[in-house]
Scaffold this motif. Structure first.
Motif, PDB file in Angstrom:
ATOM      1  N   SER A 536      45.507 -86.490   3.826  1.00  0.00           N
ATOM      2  CA  SER A 536      45.337 -86.483   5.280  1.00  0.00           C
ATOM      3  C   SER A 536      43.882 -86.775   5.607  1.00  0.00           C
ATOM      4  O   SER A 536      42.992 -86.645   4.756  1.00  0.00           O
ATOM      5  CB  SER A 536      45.722 -85.121   5.852  1.00  0.00           C
ATOM      6  N   SER A 537      43.624 -87.167   6.848  1.00  0.00           N
ATOM      7  CA  SER A 537      42.261 -87.494   7.264  1.00  0.00           C
ATOM      8  C   SER A 537      41.333 -86.296   7.119  1.00  0.00           C
ATOM      9  O   SER A 537      40.173 -86.429   6.711  1.00  0.00           O
ATOM     10  CB  SER A 537      42.253 -87.971   8.720  1.00  0.00           C
ATOM     11  N   LYS A 538      41.861 -85.102   7.423  1.00  0.00           N
ATOM     12  CA  LYS A 538      41.036 -83.896   7.335  1.00  0.00           C
ATOM     13  C   LYS A 538      40.671 -83.598   5.885  1.00  0.00           C
ATOM     14  O   LYS A 538      39.527 -83.231   5.577  1.00  0.00           O
ATOM     15  CB  LYS A 538      41.776 -82.717   7.962  1.00  0.00           C
ATOM     16  N   SER A 575      25.839 -85.349  10.933  1.00  0.00           N
ATOM     17  CA  SER A 575      26.614 -86.503  11.407  1.00  0.00           C
ATOM     18  C   SER A 575      28.103 -86.345  11.087  1.00  0.00           C
ATOM     19  O   SER A 575      28.514 -85.487  10.304  1.00  0.00           O
ATOM     20  CB  SER A 575      26.067 -87.795  10.787  1.00  0.00           C
ATOM     21  N   VAL A 576      28.900 -87.203  11.688  1.00  0.00           N
ATOM     22  CA  VAL A 576      30.365 -87.143  11.570  1.00  0.00           C
ATOM     23  C   VAL A 576      30.846 -88.226  10.612  1.00  0.00           C
ATOM     24  O   VAL A 576      30.305 -89.335  10.589  1.00  0.00           O
ATOM     25  CB  VAL A 576      31.014 -87.335  12.958  1.00  0.00           C
ATOM     26  N   VAL A 577      31.873 -87.880   9.791  1.00  0.00           N
ATOM     27  CA  VAL A 577      32.540 -88.892   8.960  1.00  0.00           C
ATOM     28  C   VAL A 577      33.432 -89.687   9.921  1.00  0.00           C
ATOM     29  O   VAL A 577      34.605 -89.355  10.146  1.00  0.00           O
ATOM     30  CB  VAL A 577      33.362 -88.229   7.839  1.00  0.00           C
ATOM     31  N   TYR A 578      32.808 -90.720  10.512  1.00  0.00           N
ATOM     32  CA  TYR A 578      33.388 -91.366  11.686  1.00  0.00           C
ATOM     33  C   TYR A 578      34.742 -92.006  11.408  1.00  0.00           C
ATOM     34  O   TYR A 578      35.664 -91.923  12.223  1.00  0.00           O
ATOM     35  CB  TYR A 578      32.407 -92.415  12.223  1.00  0.00           C
ATOM     36  N   TYR A 579      34.934 -92.627  10.273  1.00  0.00           N
ATOM     37  CA  TYR A 579      36.179 -93.339   9.970  1.00  0.00           C
ATOM     38  C   TYR A 579      37.380 -92.384  10.003  1.00  0.00           C
ATOM     39  O   TYR A 579      38.384 -92.637  10.681  1.00  0.00           O
ATOM     40  CB  TYR A 579      36.072 -94.023   8.599  1.00  0.00           C
ATOM     41  N   PHE A 580      37.254 -91.275   9.270  1.00  0.00           N
ATOM     42  CA  PHE A 580      38.383 -90.337   9.204  1.00  0.00           C
ATOM     43  C   PHE A 580      38.546 -89.550  10.499  1.00  0.00           C
ATOM     44  O   PHE A 580      39.658 -89.118  10.838  1.00  0.00           O
ATOM     45  CB  PHE A 580      38.210 -89.381   8.013  1.00  0.00           C
ATOM     46  N   TYR A 581      37.433 -89.364  11.227  1.00  0.00           N
ATOM     47  CA  TYR A 581      37.526 -88.698  12.531  1.00  0.00           C
ATOM     48  C   TYR A 581      38.358 -89.539  13.496  1.00  0.00           C
ATOM     49  O   TYR A 581      39.241 -89.017  14.204  1.00  0.00           O
ATOM     50  CB  TYR A 581      36.111 -88.476  13.072  1.00  0.00           C
ATOM     51  N   MET A 582      38.122 -90.858  13.504  1.00  0.00           N
ATOM     52  CA  MET A 582      38.882 -91.745  14.385  1.00  0.00           C
ATOM     53  C   MET A 582      40.331 -91.856  13.935  1.00  0.00           C
ATOM     54  O   MET A 582      41.250 -91.957  14.773  1.00  0.00           O
ATOM     55  CB  MET A 582      38.218 -93.129  14.421  1.00  0.00           C
ATOM     56  N   GLN A 583      40.548 -91.815  12.605  1.00  0.00           N
ATOM     57  CA  GLN A 583      41.912 -91.836  12.089  1.00  0.00           C
ATOM     58  C   GLN A 583      42.689 -90.619  12.583  1.00  0.00           C
ATOM     59  O   GLN A 583      43.856 -90.720  12.973  1.00  0.00           O
ATOM     60  CB  GLN A 583      41.886 -91.834  10.553  1.00  0.00           C
ATOM     61  N   GLU A 584      42.019 -89.473  12.574  1.00  0.00           N
ATOM     62  CA  GLU A 584      42.671 -88.236  13.019  1.00  0.00           C
ATOM     63  C   GLU A 584      42.955 -88.284  14.506  1.00  0.00           C
ATOM     64  O   GLU A 584      43.988 -87.794  14.971  1.00  0.00           O
ATOM     65  CB  GLU A 584      41.775 -87.031  12.676  1.00  0.00           C
ATOM     66  N   LYS A 586      43.770 -90.775  16.246  1.00  0.00           N
ATOM     67  CA  LYS A 586      44.931 -91.624  16.527  1.00  0.00           C
ATOM     68  C   LYS A 586      46.220 -90.811  16.494  1.00  0.00           C
ATOM     69  O   LYS A 586      47.174 -91.114  17.195  1.00  0.00           O
ATOM     70  CB  LYS A 586      45.016 -92.755  15.496  1.00  0.00           C
ATOM     71  N   ASN A 587      46.239 -89.786  15.636  1.00  0.00           N
ATOM     72  CA  ASN A 587      47.454 -88.988  15.454  1.00  0.00           C
ATOM     73  C   ASN A 587      47.478 -87.719  16.307  1.00  0.00           C
ATOM     74  O   ASN A 587      48.546 -87.212  16.644  1.00  0.00           O
ATOM     75  CB  ASN A 587      47.608 -88.593  13.986  1.00  0.00           C
TER      76      ASN A 587
END
Length: 682
Positions: A536-538, A575-584, A586-587
């Motif tokens: 999962s993204s998290k 900072s934020v892990v931007y890729y997985f944050y945006m993936q999360e 979406k859901n």
């Protein structure tokens, strides 16, 4: 009570500094020689700068050291040598002579001639024992006065040349025989007296030394006296000759009177105030200009310890012999402080230390001038201490400055070079050699106080070290990324005057935490399989952010210094892990940003801020497609501006001007990496 304990705990750092300050102050005052200070400064050969000076009390004029030394030398040269005489020896020789004479000389010699020969033999004995025969050969001057002792009673005085040494006996016999025309009996007489003559004088060294010491003890250390209210020196009058000696006598008498039982506590209190004031200035300097050092109790302790050590060594030499004062390598202090901190702190602490030593050293102005100039030269000449040649060159320059400055002071004081003390130059050379001890001293300090110098950083930057070898084998992509970041960061640090060596080492080790799960990071994925596809993204974000915590653990396990570990802690800030944050997102609509953020802290120095910029730029640059200089410029601007907007550099002492300079370097470096041509305007 609980609130009081909590308050103490909250302020424990400040309380510790206060106790350190008090202890150091009292220890320095304790080390000071127990004497007051004369309130006037004067130097031989220079005009008296103060008002007309009248004698405040009656005092004796002390003789100079040269005068005392000359008097002692005269006493030694004119001293009497004492020899013990054994009178019984002469009587025994005379008795034995009568018996031996009859055995040596035959009855065939006529009685008249025999009587004459016998009388000559008696004459020889009398001549040899007029003053006596020495039991040993002594290297004394012929004109040295000799006293002959019978028991402890002096019976006769003469000069050393009148005493007969054993190798002179044959000469005396020959001369007497020539005088009496009996040289044809020389063989018989020499044979007769060879076994007959015995020495009767022995040198009494202990009694001679005792008498000499008694005479030396009678030497008066004063010559005349000055009465109260007598004019000693007028304003503008040159201090030389008798004036200088009278002032020296007044100074000694004044200091001995000031340091009396009645004034003891007052003088101690005054010294304590002055030392405390000097150390307080150092603490205030740290608090205002070196906050990171001030807040670190270990570093403050280290600074105070070194100042105390230099005071201790100097006072130790003064107690032994103040002539060797320049052997103490004071310039080690700015060298050590520059190695662990910076040049400005090193010079400030050096000046404070020299000011403290001005209380105790002779010719304090001359000493302080020499040491401060030498400290400035040390700071200006030493750039890269880990390069051995630099240290030797710097020590040579320091020694040269000492010699030039001392030579100039000597000319001012004496007005001639004829009496210059060349051995002082040897002391400066010894001080220079002792300064070379700074390298092993830095190593000892690193182990004792947990500090890091450029020498250690140079060792850590070796890519063949155990940890970096393991990183290159376990996560080759990460290792390559770290090398690229190190090059970018070093160039950026050089551009703005930051610590390039420190930031390079920090860049090499900043991603060691990725060794735990190397395949979860794109730079190490060579098979085309992405393990994040099954998470999962998290969960993916947690693995990514955990490389910071895991990196800190690995670094501590491998005994990396805290200054290097700081780069691991801060290279992503918050900072934020931007890729997985945006993936999360979406859901799910409601997403907690903290689950996708790095733990921090944010960068808190220029060096850690540089690493954050270079790490982000290097990692993201891999996604550039068909890069041009325009794209690269926009790319660098966007990433760093985003970090500024997120407040990642708020805790770092870096300016916008320096950030702009770093951007310029990064754009140029990326352009070189991608072999872009410069775009000329149309």
């Amino acid at each position: 009570m609980k609130d009081f304990i909590n308050k103490l705990y909250r302020n424990h750092s400040f309380i510790y500094k206060g106790l350190l300050f008090i202890c150091t102050t009292f220890l320095i005052v304790y080390l000071f020689p127990k004497s007051g200070k004369f309130k006037y400064n004067f130097e031989k050969g220079k005009p008296w700068q103060s008002e007309n000076l009248y004698a405040p009390f009656d005092f004796a004029i002390r003789k100079s050291d040269d005068e005392i030394t000359k008097e002692k030398a005269d006493l030694n040269n004119n001293s009497i040598l004492y020899f013990n005489i054994e009178r019984a020896v002469v009587d025994d020789v005379r008795k034995n002579y009568i018996i031996a004479f009859e055995e040596v000389f035959s009855d065939s010699i006529p009685n008249t001639q025999l009587k004459k020969i016998s009388n000559v033999g008696e004459t020889i004995i009398s001549e040899l024992y007029t003053y006596g025969i020495l039991a040993d050969n002594y290297k004394f001057s012929d004109e040295k006065t000799i006293a002959l002792l019978d028991g402890r009673t002096e019976i006769k005085r003469t000069v050393f040349s009148n005493l007969v040494e054993q190798d002179e006996i044959a000469v005396v016999i020959n001369e007497i025989l020539k005088t009496n025309n009996l040289t044809n009996y020389k063989t018989e007489f020499v044979s007769l007296f060879f076994d007959l003559i015995e020495p009767n004088l022995t040198f009494d060294k202990s009694f001679t030394d005792k008498v000499l010491q008694e005479e030396i003890n009678k030497i008066s250390y004063a010559r005349g006296s000055i009465e109260k209210e007598t004019l000693i020196v007028s304003k503008g009058e040159v201090v030389e000759g008798d004036k200088f000696q009278i002032l020296q006598s007044l100074k000694s008498e004044y200091e001995s009177q000031v340091w009396s039982k009645a004034n003891y506590n007052w003088v101690i209190a005054a010294y304590t105030l002055l030392v405390a004031l000097a150390l307080l200035m150092l603490l205030l300097f740290l608090r205002k200009y070196r906050v990171s050092v001030f807040e670190n109790n270990t570093k403050v302790t280290f600074i105070f310890f070194n100042i105390l050590l230099m005071v201790f060594l100097t006072t130790l030499i003064i107690d032994y012999n103040s002539k060797y004062i320049y052997v103490v390598p004071i310039c080690i202090l700015p060298l050590v402080f520059k190695a662990f901190f910076d040049a400005r702190l090193g010079l400030f602490a050096h000046v404070i230390t020299v000011l403290l030593l001005g209380f105790v050293v002779p010719n304090s102005y001359e000493y302080m001038f020499l040491q401060i100039i030498a400290g400035i030269v040390t700071i200006l000449t030493i750039s890269e201490l880990y390069k051995r040649a630099n240290l030797f060159i710097s020590v040579g320059q320091i020694t040269l400055i000492y010699i030039i400055a001392y030579f100039a002071f000597f000319i001012i004081h004496e007005g001639t070079v004829e009496t210059i003390e060349w051995n002082v130059f040897g002391l400066f050379a010894l001080s220079g050699l002792a300064t070379l001890f700074v390298q092993p001293l830095i190593y000892v300090y690193e182990k004792l106080f947990g500090l890091v110098s450029d020498v250690s950083l140079l060792e850590l930057s070796d890519t063949n070290s155990k940890l970096l070898k393991e990183l290159s084998n376990t996560a080759p992509g990460t290792f390559h990324h770290s090398l690229n970041v190190a090059n970018l960061a070093e160039a950026s640090a050089n551009e703005i005057g930051a610590n390039a060596m420190l930031v390079r080492v920090g860049a090499l080790y900043h991603d060691v935490g990725k060794m735990k799960n190397p395949t979860y990071f794109t730079e190490n994925q060579s098979t085309g399989i992405n393990p994040h596809d099954e998470l999962s993204s998290k969960e993916s974000a947690r693995i990514i952010t955990n490389h910071v915590i895991e990196g800190i653990e690995i670094a501590k396990k491998n005994n990396l210094p805290d200054r290097v570990i700081d780069f691991i802690r801060t290279h992503h800030g918050t900072s934020v892990v931007y890729y997985f944050y945006m993936q999360e997102k979406k859901n799910f609509e409601d997403v907690d940003k903290a689950d996708f953020s790095y733990p921090g802290p944010k960068p808190f120095s220029k060096e850690t801020a540089i690493l954050m910029m270079c790490d982000s730029i290097e990692a993201a640059s891999k996604s550039l497609k068909e890069p041009t200089s325009t794209k690269i410029d926009a790319f660098v601007e966007n990433i760093i501006n985003k970090q500024i907007e997120d407040g990642q550099f708020l805790n770092a002492n870096i300016t916008f001007k320096e950030i702009q300079a770093i951007k310029k370097v990064l754009k140029l470096k990326l352009a070189n990496i991608y072999h872009l041509r410069i775009e000329y305007p149309e």
